[in-house]
Design an enzyme around this catalytic site. Sequence first.
Site, PDB file in Angstrom:
ATOM      1  N   GLY A 123     -25.893  32.449  34.379  1.00  0.00           N
ATOM      2  CA  GLY A 123     -25.296  31.605  35.420  1.00  0.00           C
ATOM      3  C   GLY A 123     -23.836  31.948  35.693  1.00  0.00           C
ATOM      4  O   GLY A 123     -23.250  32.835  35.059  1.00  0.00           O
ATOM      5  N   ILE A 125     -20.981  30.196  35.261  1.00  0.00           N
ATOM      6  CA  ILE A 125     -19.970  29.896  34.234  1.00  0.00           C
ATOM      7  C   ILE A 125     -20.013  30.963  33.139  1.00  0.00           C
ATOM      8  O   ILE A 125     -18.983  31.525  32.748  1.00  0.00           O
ATOM      9  CB  ILE A 125     -20.201  28.488  33.630  1.00  0.00           C
ATOM     10  CG1 ILE A 125     -19.994  27.421  34.706  1.00  0.00           C
ATOM     11  CG2 ILE A 125     -19.281  28.254  32.442  1.00  0.00           C
ATOM     12  CD1 ILE A 125     -20.406  26.020  34.278  1.00  0.00           C
ATOM     13  N   GLN A 221     -34.075  21.778  23.268  1.00  0.00           N
ATOM     14  CA  GLN A 221     -33.050  22.632  22.656  1.00  0.00           C
ATOM     15  C   GLN A 221     -32.498  22.001  21.375  1.00  0.00           C
ATOM     16  O   GLN A 221     -32.171  22.701  20.421  1.00  0.00           O
ATOM     17  CB  GLN A 221     -31.946  22.932  23.673  1.00  0.00           C
ATOM     18  CG  GLN A 221     -32.492  23.801  24.822  1.00  0.00           C
ATOM     19  CD  GLN A 221     -31.446  24.279  25.795  1.00  0.00           C
ATOM     20  OE1 GLN A 221     -30.270  23.917  25.696  1.00  0.00           O
ATOM     21  NE2 GLN A 221     -31.860  25.085  26.750  1.00  0.00           N
ATOM     22  N   VAL A 238     -22.460  21.645  28.173  1.00  0.00           N
ATOM     23  CA  VAL A 238     -21.751  21.776  29.450  1.00  0.00           C
ATOM     24  C   VAL A 238     -22.657  21.336  30.606  1.00  0.00           C
ATOM     25  O   VAL A 238     -22.217  20.697  31.555  1.00  0.00           O
ATOM     26  CB  VAL A 238     -21.286  23.240  29.656  1.00  0.00           C
ATOM     27  CG1 VAL A 238     -20.570  23.415  30.984  1.00  0.00           C
ATOM     28  CG2 VAL A 238     -20.382  23.673  28.502  1.00  0.00           C
ATOM     29  N   GLY A 239     -23.935  21.673  30.504  1.00  0.00           N
ATOM     30  CA  GLY A 239     -24.891  21.345  31.567  1.00  0.00           C
ATOM     31  C   GLY A 239     -24.914  19.850  31.829  1.00  0.00           C
ATOM     32  O   GLY A 239     -24.965  19.044  30.895  1.00  0.00           O
ATOM     33  N   ASN A 240     -24.867  19.495  33.088  1.00  0.00           N
ATOM     34  CA  ASN A 240     -24.755  18.074  33.455  1.00  0.00           C
ATOM     35  C   ASN A 240     -26.103  17.349  33.552  1.00  0.00           C
ATOM     36  O   ASN A 240     -27.102  17.990  33.836  1.00  0.00           O
ATOM     37  CB  ASN A 240     -24.039  17.969  34.804  1.00  0.00           C
ATOM     38  CG  ASN A 240     -22.546  18.068  34.624  1.00  0.00           C
ATOM     39  OD1 ASN A 240     -21.997  17.522  33.681  1.00  0.00           O
ATOM     40  ND2 ASN A 240     -21.878  18.779  35.528  1.00  0.00           N
ATOM     41  N   ASP A 268     -11.702  18.437  32.884  1.00  0.00           N
ATOM     42  CA  ASP A 268     -11.051  17.245  33.453  1.00  0.00           C
ATOM     43  C   ASP A 268      -9.643  17.084  32.875  1.00  0.00           C
ATOM     44  O   ASP A 268      -8.694  16.749  33.588  1.00  0.00           O
ATOM     45  CB  ASP A 268     -11.907  16.002  33.155  1.00  0.00           C
ATOM     46  CG  ASP A 268     -13.350  16.211  33.578  1.00  0.00           C
ATOM     47  OD1 ASP A 268     -13.585  16.465  34.764  1.00  0.00           O
ATOM     48  OD2 ASP A 268     -14.241  16.156  32.711  1.00  0.00           O
ATOM     49  N   HIS A 296     -18.250  12.360  31.760  1.00  0.00           N
ATOM     50  CA  HIS A 296     -17.873  13.426  32.700  1.00  0.00           C
ATOM     51  C   HIS A 296     -18.577  13.126  34.034  1.00  0.00           C
ATOM     52  O   HIS A 296     -19.607  13.708  34.386  1.00  0.00           O
ATOM     53  CB  HIS A 296     -18.321  14.781  32.149  1.00  0.00           C
ATOM     54  CG  HIS A 296     -18.107  15.915  33.104  1.00  0.00           C
ATOM     55  ND1 HIS A 296     -16.865  16.373  33.455  1.00  0.00           N
ATOM     56  CD2 HIS A 296     -18.992  16.688  33.803  1.00  0.00           C
ATOM     57  CE1 HIS A 296     -16.988  17.373  34.315  1.00  0.00           C
ATOM     58  NE2 HIS A 296     -18.269  17.569  34.548  1.00  0.00           N
TER      59      HIS A 296
END
Length: 457
Positions: A123, A125, A221, A238-240, A268, A296
């Site tokens: 991806g 990122i 996971q 990190v994945g939202n 942030d 987040h």
Amino acid sequence: MAAAKVATLQSAAGTLAGVSQSKLLDRKIHAAPLNLRRSLFVPSFEAKHNGMGRSKQATRGGGVRAALAESPAKPEAAASQNGAVSEGDNCFGVFCLTYDPTKEEKPKTWKKTLRIAVSGAAGQISNHLLFKIAAGEVFGQDQPIALNLLGSSRSREALEGVAMELEDSLFPLLREVSIGVEPMQVFRDADWALLIGAKPRGPGMERSDLLELNGQIFADQGKALNAVANKDVKVLVVGNPCNTNALICMENAPDIPKKNFHALTRLDENRAKCQLALKAGVWYDAVTNMTIWGNHSTTQVPDFVNAKIYGHPVKDVIKDTHWLENDFTPAIQTRGGKLIKKWGRSSAASTAVSIADAIKSLVTPTPEGDWFSSGVWSEGNPYGIAQDLVFSLPCRSEGDGNYEVVSGLEIDAWLRERIQKSEEELQAEKNCVKHLFGEFGGVCDLPFGDTLLPGEQ
Ligand SMILES: NC(=O)c1ccc[n+]([C@@H]2O[C@H](COP(=O)([O-])OP(=O)(O)OC[C@H]3O[C@@H](n4cnc5c(N)ncnc54)[C@H](O)[C@@H]3O)[C@@H](O)[C@H]2O)c1
């Protein structure tokens, strides 16, 4: 799965059984990192099985063991000692070569190899992050790295492209790259797991649908980490929606300490520091003690009450309270959306930088008197926030990978009200996904509508 050819090189200019001399030279010149290229001239080669999760070994007598895949783009093609390819050997191309560290000066002073698992490795990122990690910018210039890259089956080809670019970058510290689409394989022996991969929200998809869709990924996971990762693995989600995904992952990994799980709120924090610096007319390294409280999402609370500029309370430097409450706060909460309007895609480079910052904050001691923000397990927190959430809090580290939550910050009425809103949201998100960690009876009723950060869905 392609058959691998195994070779024994008798001398520096020796013969390579099954692979032509010219092919070997071609690989030497174009594929091997400098340190490996040097290794290829060590007198004795012999084939060595080099499966994922196994450490590379020096041969007896100082020789170098090599397993040459027929094609560098065939990740499964790692050779076993008899030349056969075994299931689960996902080392990629040049990274299937092993070497003798005793023959090289630098590796003698290097630390033990760290194994970093990264999901969503094909991806946007990761495309920034992996190259920072491999260059030593995250874990240090004396820290050899093994990268275990996880993709979805749809991104499998792209994952090979990433691995090829890593090959071509000749990073001296990058000692292994393995790729795969099975968490149970890719997470094996991981010291760190950076869980970036997630599904984006499709058209018409409700936020609760996204929680469910991605929640299942993080449940699987978490189970895989529990089964095969290092028992002290540090996990950064990190994945939202990252806080709740981290909670799901944590709850599905009962053998890993809950304190090892983080959700990324460092982006942030960095955004907040930048905007305060801009308003105060100072360079951003003058801004310290910046906390992001909560989720987040757009309910997050960037804390200007406890932040400092050159060691002074922000409110003593920026006297415009109206700006702090009504401009600064929403500016941070919606920064991602503004960025996507300019870029046409969500933040990737600055997210990668913030992941690097988040990790560095855990592996280097926090400067005296300062702290950093991370979404962490809320159990036992000194601020009366509900237990058993993943909530962004002020943290300090001694640089050993662990952290403690900083107590004693002032929570005034303005902050309290907003922190409670974020807490309420995280509890509601938890109710939506309880079934993913074996609890029943949760009602999925998200209180504040669509609070996912625009462009980071
Ligand atoms: N926490 C933060 O501060 C922050 C900031 C920006 C983006 N994000 C989130 O990070 C995630 C990734 O962003 P991106 O821009 O790299 O997205 P991207 O779409 O470019 O990449 C995601 C990759 O993950 C892969 N993937 C999907 N499901 C997977 C699975 N089950 N296992 C492994 N890989 C899988 C996809 O194939 C894709 O290659 C998104 O969820 C985004 O919302 C978080």
